[in-house]
Design a protein around this motif. Structure first.
Motif, PDB file in Angstrom:
ATOM      1  N   TRP A  59       0.760  -1.236  -0.012  1.00 21.22           N
ATOM      2  CA  TRP A  59      -0.078   0.067  -0.016  1.00 21.22           C
ATOM      3  C   TRP A  59       0.883   1.254  -0.011  1.00 21.22           C
ATOM      4  CZ3 TRP A  59      -4.258  -1.723  -1.551  1.00 21.22           C
ATOM      5  CH2 TRP A  59      -4.667  -2.976  -1.082  1.00 21.22           C
ATOM      6  N   SER A  60       1.928   1.467   0.635  1.00 21.59           N
ATOM      7  CA  SER A  60       2.856   2.324   0.619  1.00 21.59           C
ATOM      8  C   SER A  60       3.440   2.626  -0.641  1.00 21.59           C
ATOM      9  CB  SER A  60       4.040   2.301   1.456  1.00 21.59           C
ATOM     10  OG  SER A  60       3.818   1.427   2.778  1.00 21.59           O
ATOM     11  N   ALA A  61       3.911   1.900  -1.215  1.00 25.62           N
ATOM     12  CA  ALA A  61       4.454   1.799  -2.902  1.00 25.62           C
ATOM     13  C   ALA A  61       3.480   2.252  -3.724  1.00 25.62           C
ATOM     14  CB  ALA A  61       5.170   0.711  -3.206  1.00 25.62           C
ATOM     15  N   ASP A  62       2.188   1.706  -3.659  1.00 26.12           N
ATOM     16  CA  ASP A  62       1.200   1.868  -4.533  1.00 26.12           C
ATOM     17  C   ASP A  62       0.639   3.470  -4.235  1.00 26.12           C
ATOM     18  OD1 ASP A  62      -1.136   0.480  -6.247  1.00 26.12           O
ATOM     19  OD2 ASP A  62      -2.340   1.394  -5.105  1.00 26.12           O
ATOM     20  N   TRP A  63       0.434   3.626  -2.888  1.00 30.09           N
ATOM     21  CA  TRP A  63      -0.091   5.231  -2.964  1.00 30.09           C
ATOM     22  C   TRP A  63       1.089   5.986  -3.458  1.00 30.09           C
ATOM     23  CZ3 TRP A  63      -4.251   7.091   0.025  1.00 30.09           C
ATOM     24  CH2 TRP A  63      -4.147   8.708   0.060  1.00 30.09           C
ATOM     25  N   ALA A  77       6.337   8.849   4.480  1.00 34.55           N
ATOM     26  CA  ALA A  77       7.536   8.670   5.067  1.00 34.55           C
ATOM     27  C   ALA A  77       8.799   7.750   4.144  1.00 34.55           C
ATOM     28  CB  ALA A  77       7.340   7.413   6.127  1.00 34.55           C
ATOM     29  N   ALA A  78       8.067   7.168   3.208  1.00 36.86           N
ATOM     30  CA  ALA A  78       9.026   6.500   2.222  1.00 36.86           C
ATOM     31  C   ALA A  78       9.388   7.355   0.947  1.00 36.86           C
ATOM     32  CB  ALA A  78       7.981   5.607   1.449  1.00 36.86           C
ATOM     33  N   THR A  79       9.002   8.503   1.277  1.00 35.39           N
ATOM     34  CA  THR A  79       9.347   9.550   0.048  1.00 35.39           C
ATOM     35  C   THR A  79       9.995  11.078   0.659  1.00 35.39           C
ATOM     36  OG1 THR A  79       8.771  10.474  -1.952  1.00 35.39           O
ATOM     37  CG2 THR A  79       7.292  10.641  -0.426  1.00 35.39           C
ATOM     38  N   THR A  80       9.819  11.283   1.927  1.00 37.86           N
ATOM     39  CA  THR A  80      10.425  12.316   2.500  1.00 37.86           C
ATOM     40  C   THR A  80      11.691  12.324   3.086  1.00 37.86           C
ATOM     41  OG1 THR A  80       8.188  13.011   3.027  1.00 37.86           O
ATOM     42  CG2 THR A  80      10.144  14.093   4.175  1.00 37.86           C
ATOM     43  N   GLU A  81      12.782  12.999   2.794  1.00 37.56           N
ATOM     44  CA  GLU A  81      13.978  12.805   3.209  1.00 37.56           C
ATOM     45  C   GLU A  81      14.237  13.219   4.833  1.00 37.56           C
ATOM     46  OE1 GLU A  81      16.334  15.226   0.425  1.00 37.56           O
ATOM     47  OE2 GLU A  81      16.576  13.710  -1.107  1.00 37.56           O
ATOM     48  N   ARG A  82      15.097  12.371   5.480  1.00 41.40           N
ATOM     49  CA  ARG A  82      15.294  12.801   6.718  1.00 41.40           C
ATOM     50  C   ARG A  82      15.914  14.040   6.991  1.00 41.40           C
ATOM     51  NH1 ARG A  82      15.537   8.399   9.857  1.00 41.40           N
ATOM     52  NH2 ARG A  82      15.711   6.287   8.937  1.00 41.40           N
ATOM     53  N   PRO A  83      15.823  14.827   8.007  1.00 42.14           N
ATOM     54  CA  PRO A  83      16.532  16.190   8.371  1.00 42.14           C
ATOM     55  C   PRO A  83      18.033  15.894   8.234  1.00 42.14           C
ATOM     56  CG  PRO A  83      15.088  15.645  10.003  1.00 42.14           C
ATOM     57  CD  PRO A  83      15.010  14.433   9.107  1.00 42.14           C
ATOM     58  N   LEU A  84      18.621  16.775   7.607  1.00 38.25           N
ATOM     59  CA  LEU A  84      20.134  16.525   7.327  1.00 38.25           C
ATOM     60  C   LEU A  84      20.884  16.361   8.535  1.00 38.25           C
ATOM     61  CD1 LEU A  84      22.068  16.709   4.842  1.00 38.25           C
ATOM     62  CD2 LEU A  84      22.500  19.190   5.633  1.00 38.25           C
ATOM     63  N   PRO A 112      10.367   2.445  -1.106  1.00 42.24           N
ATOM     64  CA  PRO A 112      10.275   1.411  -2.421  1.00 42.24           C
ATOM     65  C   PRO A 112      11.119   1.997  -3.478  1.00 42.24           C
ATOM     66  CG  PRO A 112       8.270   2.259  -2.301  1.00 42.24           C
ATOM     67  CD  PRO A 112       9.001   3.068  -1.085  1.00 42.24           C
ATOM     68  N   ALA A 113      11.755   1.187  -4.224  1.00 41.75           N
ATOM     69  CA  ALA A 113      12.021   1.551  -5.423  1.00 41.75           C
ATOM     70  C   ALA A 113      11.216   2.351  -6.343  1.00 41.75           C
ATOM     71  CB  ALA A 113      12.755   0.646  -6.448  1.00 41.75           C
ATOM     72  N   GLU A 114      11.487   3.743  -6.713  1.00 44.29           N
ATOM     73  CA  GLU A 114      10.335   4.238  -7.317  1.00 44.29           C
ATOM     74  C   GLU A 114      10.966   5.567  -8.171  1.00 44.29           C
ATOM     75  OE1 GLU A 114       8.103   5.480  -9.547  1.00 44.29           O
ATOM     76  OE2 GLU A 114       6.563   4.554  -8.024  1.00 44.29           O
ATOM     77  N   PRO A 115      11.389   5.152  -9.472  1.00 43.29           N
ATOM     78  CA  PRO A 115      12.059   6.177 -10.141  1.00 43.29           C
ATOM     79  C   PRO A 115      11.392   7.477 -10.224  1.00 43.29           C
ATOM     80  CG  PRO A 115      11.722   4.166 -11.381  1.00 43.29           C
ATOM     81  CD  PRO A 115      10.921   4.027 -10.440  1.00 43.29           C
ATOM     82  N   LEU A 116      10.253   7.494 -10.278  1.00 39.73           N
ATOM     83  CA  LEU A 116       9.518   8.961 -10.583  1.00 39.73           C
ATOM     84  C   LEU A 116       9.823   9.758  -9.251  1.00 39.73           C
ATOM     85  CD1 LEU A 116       5.825   8.092 -11.671  1.00 39.73           C
ATOM     86  CD2 LEU A 116       7.769   9.008 -13.112  1.00 39.73           C
ATOM     87  N   VAL A 117      10.269   9.493  -8.077  1.00 36.78           N
ATOM     88  CA  VAL A 117      10.495  10.365  -7.020  1.00 36.78           C
ATOM     89  C   VAL A 117      11.864  10.142  -6.500  1.00 36.78           C
ATOM     90  CG1 VAL A 117       8.070  10.398  -6.124  1.00 36.78           C
ATOM     91  CG2 VAL A 117       9.759   8.821  -5.100  1.00 36.78           C
ATOM     92  N   GLY A 118      12.676   9.417  -7.588  1.00 32.64           N
ATOM     93  CA  GLY A 118      14.213   9.498  -7.127  1.00 32.64           C
ATOM     94  C   GLY A 118      14.550   8.321  -5.997  1.00 32.64           C
ATOM     95  N   ASN A 119      13.639   7.304  -5.409  1.00 35.48           N
ATOM     96  CA  ASN A 119      13.635   6.600  -4.927  1.00 35.48           C
ATOM     97  C   ASN A 119      14.782   5.404  -5.159  1.00 35.48           C
ATOM     98  OD1 ASN A 119      12.758   7.312  -2.545  1.00 35.48           O
ATOM     99  ND2 ASN A 119      11.096   6.066  -2.196  1.00 35.48           N
ATOM    100  N   THR A 120      16.239   5.381  -5.053  1.00 36.02           N
ATOM    101  CA  THR A 120      16.851   4.499  -5.697  1.00 36.02           C
ATOM    102  C   THR A 120      17.702   3.950  -4.529  1.00 36.02           C
ATOM    103  OG1 THR A 120      18.679   6.194  -6.093  1.00 36.02           O
ATOM    104  CG2 THR A 120      17.497   5.455  -7.821  1.00 36.02           C
ATOM    105  N   PRO A 121      18.466   2.820  -4.500  1.00 36.82           N
ATOM    106  CA  PRO A 121      19.163   2.118  -3.252  1.00 36.82           C
ATOM    107  C   PRO A 121      20.148   3.298  -2.734  1.00 36.82           C
ATOM    108  CG  PRO A 121      19.086   0.723  -5.360  1.00 36.82           C
ATOM    109  CD  PRO A 121      18.721   1.918  -5.825  1.00 36.82           C
ATOM    110  N   TYR A 127       9.198  -0.692  -7.771  1.00 39.09           N
ATOM    111  CA  TYR A 127       8.749  -1.811  -6.988  1.00 39.09           C
ATOM    112  C   TYR A 127       7.124  -1.923  -7.212  1.00 39.09           C
ATOM    113  CZ  TYR A 127       7.912  -4.572  -2.652  1.00 39.09           C
ATOM    114  OH  TYR A 127       7.305  -5.641  -2.046  1.00 39.09           O
ATOM    115  N   TRP A 128       6.506  -0.519  -7.354  1.00 41.37           N
ATOM    116  CA  TRP A 128       5.016  -0.789  -7.150  1.00 41.37           C
ATOM    117  C   TRP A 128       4.427  -1.623  -8.260  1.00 41.37           C
ATOM    118  CZ3 TRP A 128       2.262   0.456 -11.812  1.00 41.37           C
ATOM    119  CH2 TRP A 128       2.886   0.969 -12.706  1.00 41.37           C
ATOM    120  N   TYR A 129       5.090  -1.806  -9.513  1.00 42.46           N
ATOM    121  CA  TYR A 129       4.850  -2.513 -10.800  1.00 42.46           C
ATOM    122  C   TYR A 129       4.899  -3.908 -10.480  1.00 42.46           C
ATOM    123  CZ  TYR A 129       4.844  -4.160 -15.541  1.00 42.46           C
ATOM    124  OH  TYR A 129       4.416  -4.885 -16.651  1.00 42.46           O
TER     125      TYR A 129
END
Lengths: 134, 782
Positions: free
Chosen positions: B83-87, B199-206, B235-244, B716-718
């Motif tokens: 659900w996190s990746a799908d959303w 939480a999955a797409t927001t960067e931690r404070p520096l 999760p891996a999501e190219p659109l938002v720059g989620n890469t390992p 990952y969503w795919y």
């Protein structure tokens, strides 16, 4: 899956015929006192064919489950299948005497023929459907 | 100082250090977890969600089965999406489409590549920017994003209801209609899903790693690490720059290095300590004259229950697998109306643990008086009472879960009596406490039987009995880890304690218990010297625990943990694989003991199941476990079918087979006069092993590999989407489970029939006539 229905059905029919043929040969070999029907490879091939046959049957059923609720032909086929399996087990060694095994062998082949007839006719009466079906 | 004493000290020191590190890691996870906002507002202050919405949404999610229907942050079931990746993906696409429409385009997909790249860059800046204000507890969203959130929320409100527009998706996801009938609850559910995606797409404070003044020029004084999200970019999501993140690459490489170093070290140890310590085995089975006490006899019902639960578990597994083909029905029957996917899967996974645990509990109760020869007062009453408690717990907990998933219990009672939604820790808190009390009772019953040995004079077998007792204490006490979270604890903290329960309890202490029990069995049979066995068991425990305790962290890479957790988890869990690489030694040793003397034929089938344990420990736990273990692998593989590949082959392959072996060993003593039906056991053994192998090779491995490629290429969503999971090749691979599962079921039925026939019309006569007379003693050594 419905797009693959014809292929799965052909696989099912082919596997059913292989299953029946295999049993006929193994039963005959067994009655003739041969050892090859009990070789591990032969037994495993038989199990492989039967599990593939079951898989194809379940796939067909999930695509068209209405068959279960039609005129009862599928239930009749399943009942005959249970009889076929029981008779087959007896024919291949469970029965105590050779005569009993031979009788079970013939009865199992008749059960197989009945299954085939029911499947072809899509009617519980199978081969006899033209005479008894209304 | 004796060898055994030294090993005890090493074990004590190791456990102290390991648990300190594990607790410190827990504090780090708590400190670095994604914040729970008091409110979420759009630009201009318009409220979007409140904390109460998100927390209520989590309650709703838990009540409908939680991790048993889809997953959150990769933990959970595999048919419905994560659900996190799908959303996250839906929200990203919704924003991009809005921007594309604002530029006069038909949608993002229709834009030329350059324009798409520009919008994607803009999206990444917007989505990854941390707008959480710790002072006010407020997250502020751009207007476009708030509109996208509302749009995705409507989709979820439709999906979890009975809207015909999303009927196809419900079937693809194996969801029943009206999974959440209450519209307010559906809206709250969407709020919770949104927060996990946030939480999955927001960067931690520096976090700036300052370099001491004077070491470098001012403009280089700060090393700016690459920013990662609260879930370490999962999760891996190219659109938002989620890469390992870089740390996953680094620690994956290091974990392989640690693995090879560990294997080399243990190899060296095996080379220098090759045990040539042969000794003569007894002429006759020492356990043939074992006096079966009333309490030992009472354990028989535990083993009947094991078989019953095992068969029900298989049936529920077949239903769960079938839902992947027909989402709401089974061959025309509307199964989801009565037993929806989330309940069949809940029961399937829980029964796996329950029947295996029951086998081990029964073994503990059987073996303790057998070792000490002491039957305490009222022991039989205790054994029977515990059995009744276990039945009440299973029936009560399962009934509560059914009521919860059918949404008939209400949210107020769900946490205590319904469905907690945490995979493998699903039962309500009341039932957890009840089970904890039951385990303490079990610990007491085993302990009071062993007491004469523990209190007696120092002997060589005392060390091994002591270790067995300590593992029972650990099993009893450490279940309390499952009580450490509360109804509204942060999800990262719940995950932390949940893995204490699943990993540490099951994979750690049960492992020690099993090793000690097997060694004790061989010692009692006179095949091993007690001193040799004690040293071997202590050493094995040290090796298992070296990786096992801190290795718990490898489950927590992406649940809001800092980089240190990735480093520790990757390094130590790689060490968990080290002893598994040498299971050939273990298997060969067991095989030799099995053939050491003629009367060991009596134990042929328990021994064969022990051998199967070694095989699956290597393949299921070792190979398939390490396949998904390094952080970089797990970044893509978590929650794909490669996870159940490890799950099935390790849980059933190792612990299931071990449970069966222990049951058979106890049955040998409980029914000593009956001739065993070897044919049934042969069919059972080979069918279970071949069926499990086919399940792994024909479905889980190829399907997981296809998903992995999809996740790497498209996100990952795919790999978890209906679009991917409805492809004909996936359908075919799912159907390929039928042959393996059928063969497996034949094995289980044969085993059940075998046990039944030991009591119902058993074959009369002395058992294993060949072995009874006793063969000449044979020297065995390792």
């Amino acid at each position: 899956m419905i797009e693959f229905y014809p292929q799965i059905k052909h696989a099912h029919i082919g596997l059913a015929l292989w299953s029946g043929l295999f049993f006929a040969l193994r039963g005959a070999g067994s009655l003739a006192g041969m050892r090859w029907p009990y070789w591990a490879g032969v037994r495993l091939a038989s199990y492989a064919i039967d599990t593939a046959l079951l898989t194809a049957a379940l796939m067909l059923l999930s695509i068209l489950p209405a068959a279960l609720y039609a005129n009862g032909w599928l239930w009749a086929k399943l009942a005959m299948l249970a009889a076929y399996i029981a008779l087959g087990v007896l024919a291949l060694g469970r029965a105590r005497t050779r005569g009993a095994r031979a009788a079970c062998y013939v009865a199992a082949l008749l059960a197989f023929a009945a299954i085939y007839g029911i499947a072809r006719a899509h009617h519980p009466w199978g081969w006899l459907a033209p005479y008894f079906a209304r | 100082m004796g060898n055994t004493r030294k090993l005890w000290l090493v074990l004590a020191a190791l456990l102290c250090v390991s648990f300190s590190v594990l607790l410190w890691s827990g504090a780090q996870i708590q400190r670095n977890a994604a914040p729970m906002p008091e409110q979420v507002v759009a630009d201009g202050g318009r409220p979007v969600y409140s904390r109460a919405d998100i927390e209520r949404g989590r309650q709703v999610w838990q009540s409908m089965g939680g991790m048993q229907l889809g997953s959150i942050w990769g933990h959970g079931a595999y048919v419905a999406p994560d659900w996190s990746a799908d959303w996250l993906h839906r929200e990203a696409v919704a924003v991009l489409d809005r921007w594309a429409a604002a530029q006069g385009g038909a949608g993002y997909a229709a834009l030329p590549p350059d324009a798409q790249s520009a919008l994607q860059g803009r999206l990444q800046r917007m989505m990854r920017r941390n707008t959480y204000d710790a002072g006010t507890g407020t997250i502020t969203l751009d207007a476009d994003r708030a509109a996208a959130v509302a749009q995705v929320s409507r989709h979820y409100e439709s999906l979890f209801g009975s809207d015909p527009a999303t009927q196809g998706l419900r079937e693809a996801y194996a969801m029943k209609n009206d999974t959440v009938p209450d519209a307010q609850h559906r809206r709250a559910l969407a709020a919770f899903f949104w927060w996990t995606a946030w939480a999955a797409t927001t960067e931690r404070p520096l976090v700036e790693a300052a370099v001491p003044a004077g070491v470098a020029p001012p403009d280089q004084a700060v090393i700016r690490p690459r920013q990662v999200t609260y879930t370490n970019n999962w999760p891996a999501e190219p659109l938002v720059g989620n890469t390992p993140p870089p740390s996953t690459w680094v620690w994956s490489a290091f974990s392989v290095m640690f693995l090879i170093a560990g294997i080399a070290l243990l190899g060296w140890h095996h080379a220098v300590t090759r045990d040539e310590d042969g000794h003569t085995v007894p002429q006759q089975d020492p356990l043939a004259a074992l006096k079966v006490t009333p309490s030992m006899r009472s354990t028989a019902k535990y083993f009947w229950l094991v078989l019953a639960l095992f068969l029900v578990q298989i049936l529920l597994g077949a239903m769960t697998a079938h839902y992947q083909v027909e989402g709401q029905v089974a061959y025309g029957v509307a199964l989801a109306d009565v037993l929806p996917y989330s309940i069949t899967r809940t029961w399937h996974t829980q029964l796996a643990v329950l029947w295996i645990a029951t086998a081990w509990l029964g073994t503990g109760l059987y073996i303790a008086p057998a070792i000490s020869g002491h039957e305490p007062r009222f022991q039989r009453l205790g054994v029977n009472f515990l059995f009744a408690c276990l039945l009440v717990i299973v029936v009560g907990a399962f009934a509560g879960q059914w009521l919860a998933v059918m949404q008939r219990l209400g949210l107020d009672y769900n946490f205590w009596f319904g469905h907690q939604g945490w995979e493998y820790a699903d039962i309500g808190r009341f039932w957890q406490i009840f089970l904890f009390v039951g385990l303490l009772l079990w610990l007491t019953l085993v302990g009071r039987s062993l007491w004469p040995v523990l209190r007696g004079p120092a002997s060589e077998s005392k060390a091994i009995v002591g270790l067995l007792f300590l593992s029972t204490v650990a099993i009893g006490v450490f279940y309390a880890a499952g009580l450490m979270w509360r109804e509204h604890s942060h999800i990262s903290i719940v995950e932390y304690w949940r893995w204490w329960l699943v990993h540490l309890w099951v994979e750690g202490f049960f492992e020690v218990f099993a090793t000690a029990v097997i060694a004790l069995i061989f010692t009692k049979l006179g095949l091993l010297r007690a001193s040799t066995a004690a040293v071997a068991v202590l050493f094995a425990t040290i090796v298992f625990m070296t990786g096992g305790v801190i290795g718990t962290l490898h489950h927590l890479y992406f649940v809001g943990s800092p980089t240190a957790v990735i480093a520790l988890g990757a390094s130590f869990s790689a060490l968990e694989v080290v002893p598994l690489a040498y299971l050939g030694f273990e298997a060969y040793h067991t095989y030799r003991l099995g053939h050491a003397t003629g009367w060991m034929q009596r134990y042929r089938w328990p021994i064969r199941f022990f051998l199967a344990v070694s095989f699956w420990n290597l393949v299921g736990a070792g190979l398939f476990g390490f396949l998904i273990n390094p952080p970089l692998s797990l970044f893509y593989m978590q929650g794909l079918n490669l996870t159940p590949l490890h799950g099935h082959t390790a849980l059933f392959g190792v612990y299931g087979m071990l449970g069966i072996a222990l049951v058979l060993f106890c049955l040998r003593g409980l029914r000593p006069q009956e001739v065993w039906n070897e044919k049934l056991l042969r069919v059972s053994f080979w069918s279970l092993n071949i069926g499990l192998a086919l399940m792994a090779v024909l479905t889980l491995l190829p399907l997981g590999t296809l998903q992995l490629l999809a996740a790497i290429e498209h996100g990952y969503w795919y790999a978890r989407s209906a679009e991917f999971m409805q492809k004909p090749i996936v359908d075919l691979l799912v159907w390929m489970r039928v042959p393996g599962d059928t063969i497996f079921s034949v094995g289980a039925l044969a085993l059940a029939w075998f046990v039944l026939r030991l009591w119902v019309r058993p074959r009369a006569g002395r058992a294993a006539a060949a072995g009874e007379a006793g063969a000449p003693g044979v020297a065995v050594g390792r």
